[in-house]
Design a protein around this motif. Structure first.
Motif, mmCIF file in Angstrom:
data_model
loop_
_atom_site.group_PDB
_atom_site.id
_atom_site.type_symbol
_atom_site.label_atom_id
_atom_site.label_comp_id
_atom_site.label_asym_id
_atom_site.label_seq_id
_atom_site.Cartn_x
_atom_site.Cartn_y
_atom_site.Cartn_z
ATOM 1 N N TRP A 148 2.424 9.975 -1.249
ATOM 2 C CA TRP A 148 3.395 10.720 -0.448
ATOM 3 C C TRP A 148 4.579 9.845 -0.077
ATOM 4 C CZ3 TRP A 148 2.802 15.867 0.961
ATOM 5 C CH2 TRP A 148 1.576 16.448 0.615
ATOM 6 N N LEU A 149 5.781 10.455 -0.058
ATOM 7 C CA LEU A 149 7.007 9.803 0.397
ATOM 8 C C LEU A 149 7.772 10.781 1.280
ATOM 9 C CD1 LEU A 149 8.296 8.135 -2.900
ATOM 10 C CD2 LEU A 149 7.158 6.997 -0.966
ATOM 11 N N TRP A 150 8.508 10.223 2.230
ATOM 12 C CA TRP A 150 9.352 11.069 3.063
ATOM 13 C C TRP A 150 10.616 11.476 2.314
ATOM 14 C CZ3 TRP A 150 8.524 7.374 7.665
ATOM 15 C CH2 TRP A 150 7.477 7.844 8.466
ATOM 16 N N VAL A 151 11.058 12.728 2.560
ATOM 17 C CA VAL A 151 12.319 13.212 2.010
ATOM 18 C C VAL A 151 13.324 13.451 3.126
ATOM 19 C CG1 VAL A 151 11.414 14.173 -0.131
ATOM 20 C CG2 VAL A 151 11.456 15.585 1.895
ATOM 21 N N ILE A 152 12.821 13.730 4.338
ATOM 22 C CA ILE A 152 13.665 13.919 5.518
ATOM 23 C C ILE A 152 12.997 13.196 6.681
ATOM 24 C CG2 ILE A 152 14.646 15.591 7.150
ATOM 25 C CD1 ILE A 152 14.439 17.702 4.899
ATOM 26 N N ASP A 153 13.776 12.414 7.439
ATOM 27 C CA ASP A 153 13.230 11.668 8.567
ATOM 28 C C ASP A 153 14.177 11.793 9.758
ATOM 29 O OD1 ASP A 153 12.010 9.899 10.320
ATOM 30 O OD2 ASP A 153 12.160 8.159 8.994
ATOM 31 N N GLN A 203 3.998 13.031 -4.465
ATOM 32 C CA GLN A 203 4.603 12.544 -5.693
ATOM 33 C C GLN A 203 3.682 12.838 -6.880
ATOM 34 O OE1 GLN A 203 7.888 10.999 -5.226
ATOM 35 N NE2 GLN A 203 7.331 12.134 -3.376
ATOM 36 N N ALA A 204 4.186 12.669 -8.075
ATOM 37 C CA ALA A 204 3.414 12.960 -9.283
ATOM 38 C C ALA A 204 2.116 12.158 -9.358
ATOM 39 C CB ALA A 204 4.272 12.686 -10.525
ATOM 40 N N ASP A 205 2.104 10.953 -8.754
ATOM 41 C CA ASP A 205 0.892 10.120 -8.785
ATOM 42 C C ASP A 205 -0.067 10.428 -7.638
ATOM 43 O OD1 ASP A 205 2.172 8.998 -6.600
ATOM 44 O OD2 ASP A 205 2.256 6.969 -7.436
ATOM 45 N N GLY A 206 0.264 11.448 -6.827
ATOM 46 C CA GLY A 206 -0.601 11.843 -5.725
ATOM 47 C C GLY A 206 -0.283 11.180 -4.395
ATOM 48 N N GLU A 254 0.843 -1.190 0.000
ATOM 49 C CA GLU A 254 0.000 0.000 0.000
ATOM 50 C C GLU A 254 0.881 1.244 0.000
ATOM 51 O OE1 GLU A 254 -3.785 1.750 2.519
ATOM 52 O OE2 GLU A 254 -2.768 -0.059 3.208
ATOM 53 N N ARG A 255 0.446 2.248 -0.749
ATOM 54 C CA ARG A 255 1.178 3.514 -0.833
ATOM 55 C C ARG A 255 0.421 4.569 -0.044
ATOM 56 N NH1 ARG A 255 5.124 4.245 -5.026
ATOM 57 N NH2 ARG A 255 4.404 6.374 -4.969
ATOM 58 N N ALA A 256 1.137 5.567 0.418
ATOM 59 C CA ALA A 256 0.556 6.605 1.269
ATOM 60 C C ALA A 256 -0.307 7.565 0.461
ATOM 61 C CB ALA A 256 1.656 7.364 1.991
ATOM 62 N N ALA A 257 -1.614 7.528 0.687
ATOM 63 C CA ALA A 257 -2.530 8.464 0.036
ATOM 64 C C ALA A 257 -2.526 9.810 0.756
ATOM 65 C CB ALA A 257 -3.948 7.890 0.021
ATOM 66 N N ARG A 258 -2.119 9.790 2.029
ATOM 67 C CA ARG A 258 -2.012 10.998 2.855
ATOM 68 C C ARG A 258 -0.674 10.953 3.573
ATOM 69 N NH1 ARG A 258 -5.718 10.993 7.281
ATOM 70 N NH2 ARG A 258 -4.943 8.887 7.520
ATOM 71 N N PRO A 259 -0.097 12.093 3.918
ATOM 72 C CA PRO A 259 1.181 12.072 4.627
ATOM 73 C C PRO A 259 1.121 11.269 5.919
ATOM 74 C CG PRO A 259 0.588 14.326 4.011
ATOM 75 C CD PRO A 259 -0.576 13.456 3.657
ATOM 76 N N THR A 309 -0.730 16.897 11.116
ATOM 77 C CA THR A 309 0.167 17.173 9.997
ATOM 78 C C THR A 309 0.031 18.630 9.579
ATOM 79 O OG1 THR A 309 0.059 14.904 9.221
ATOM 80 C CG2 THR A 309 0.638 16.564 7.587
ATOM 81 N N LEU A 310 1.162 19.256 9.304
ATOM 82 C CA LEU A 310 1.177 20.603 8.743
ATOM 83 C C LEU A 310 1.498 20.458 7.263
ATOM 84 C CD1 LEU A 310 3.244 22.499 11.453
ATOM 85 C CD2 LEU A 310 0.764 22.501 11.141
ATOM 86 N N GLN A 311 0.601 20.916 6.410
ATOM 87 C CA GLN A 311 0.790 20.750 4.977
ATOM 88 C C GLN A 311 0.784 22.095 4.276
ATOM 89 O OE1 GLN A 311 -1.735 17.779 3.193
ATOM 90 N NE2 GLN A 311 -1.392 18.586 1.141
ATOM 91 N N ASN A 312 1.722 22.260 3.341
ATOM 92 C CA ASN A 312 1.790 23.442 2.502
ATOM 93 C C ASN A 312 2.024 22.957 1.084
ATOM 94 O OD1 ASN A 312 2.217 25.865 1.248
ATOM 95 N ND2 ASN A 312 3.834 26.555 2.630
ATOM 96 N N GLY A 313 0.960 22.919 0.283
ATOM 97 C CA GLY A 313 1.086 22.437 -1.090
ATOM 98 C C GLY A 313 1.533 20.990 -1.130
ATOM 99 N N ASP A 314 2.662 20.746 -1.793
ATOM 100 C CA ASP A 314 3.165 19.383 -1.955
ATOM 101 C C ASP A 314 4.126 18.956 -0.855
ATOM 102 O OD1 ASP A 314 1.678 19.034 -4.237
ATOM 103 O OD2 ASP A 314 3.299 19.622 -5.591
ATOM 104 N N LEU A 315 4.271 19.765 0.194
ATOM 105 C CA LEU A 315 5.127 19.411 1.325
ATOM 106 C C LEU A 315 4.279 19.252 2.582
ATOM 107 C CD1 LEU A 315 8.169 21.803 0.879
ATOM 108 C CD2 LEU A 315 8.047 19.361 0.339
ATOM 109 N N ALA A 316 4.691 18.318 3.443
ATOM 110 C CA ALA A 316 3.980 18.106 4.697
ATOM 111 C C ALA A 316 4.981 17.777 5.800
ATOM 112 C CB ALA A 316 2.974 16.976 4.552
#
Length: 120
Positions: A109-114, A104-107, A8-13, A78-85
């Motif tokens: 979400w993936l982490w970039v910093i953890d 991501q382009a397919d809608g 399963e892929r993340a539909a929400r952050p 979650t704090l979201q601003n556009g394509d970042l959360a």
């Protein structure tokens, strides 16, 4: 079909926090790596940083090697601003996690910093 196709892929952050716990407890290293962008960074307990999929894979292989059990934290709003959360959780030990996810382009979400052990 690869195993990545059935995870399963993340539909929400917020989904990323649930997935990381499930995959940590399952010892699913590839599933853990799949939660990150290819050039993401992961802070490690020793103060080092794992950069990119291969280093993150090595870090998680080490973390789950002894099959520890991970308890769920309390997911924070979650704090979201556009394509970042910004996602975070309070941990049972009093610590906290802080992560930055990107849509991501397919809608999905993936982490970039953890940073999984802030204040811990």
């Amino acid at each position: 079909m690869s195993s990545d196709d059935v995870r399963e892929r993340a539909a929400r952050p917020e989904d990323l926090g649930r997935f990381i716990l499930e995959r940590l407890n399952a010892g699913d290293v590839e599933g853990l790596v799949a939660l990150y962008e290819p050039d993401a960074i992961l802070a490690l307990p020793n103060g080092q940083v794992a950069t990119g999929s291969e280093e993150i894979r090595q870090a998680y292989a080490h973390i789950v090697a002894d099959r520890p059990t991970f308890a769920p934290g309390q997911q924070q709003p979650t704090l979201q601003n556009g394509d970042l959360a910004l996602t975070s959780a309070r941990l049972v030990d009093g610590g906290a996690t802080v992560e930055v996810a990107r849509r991501q382009a397919d809608g999905t979400w993936l982490w970039v910093i953890d940073q999984p052990s802030l204040l811990g």
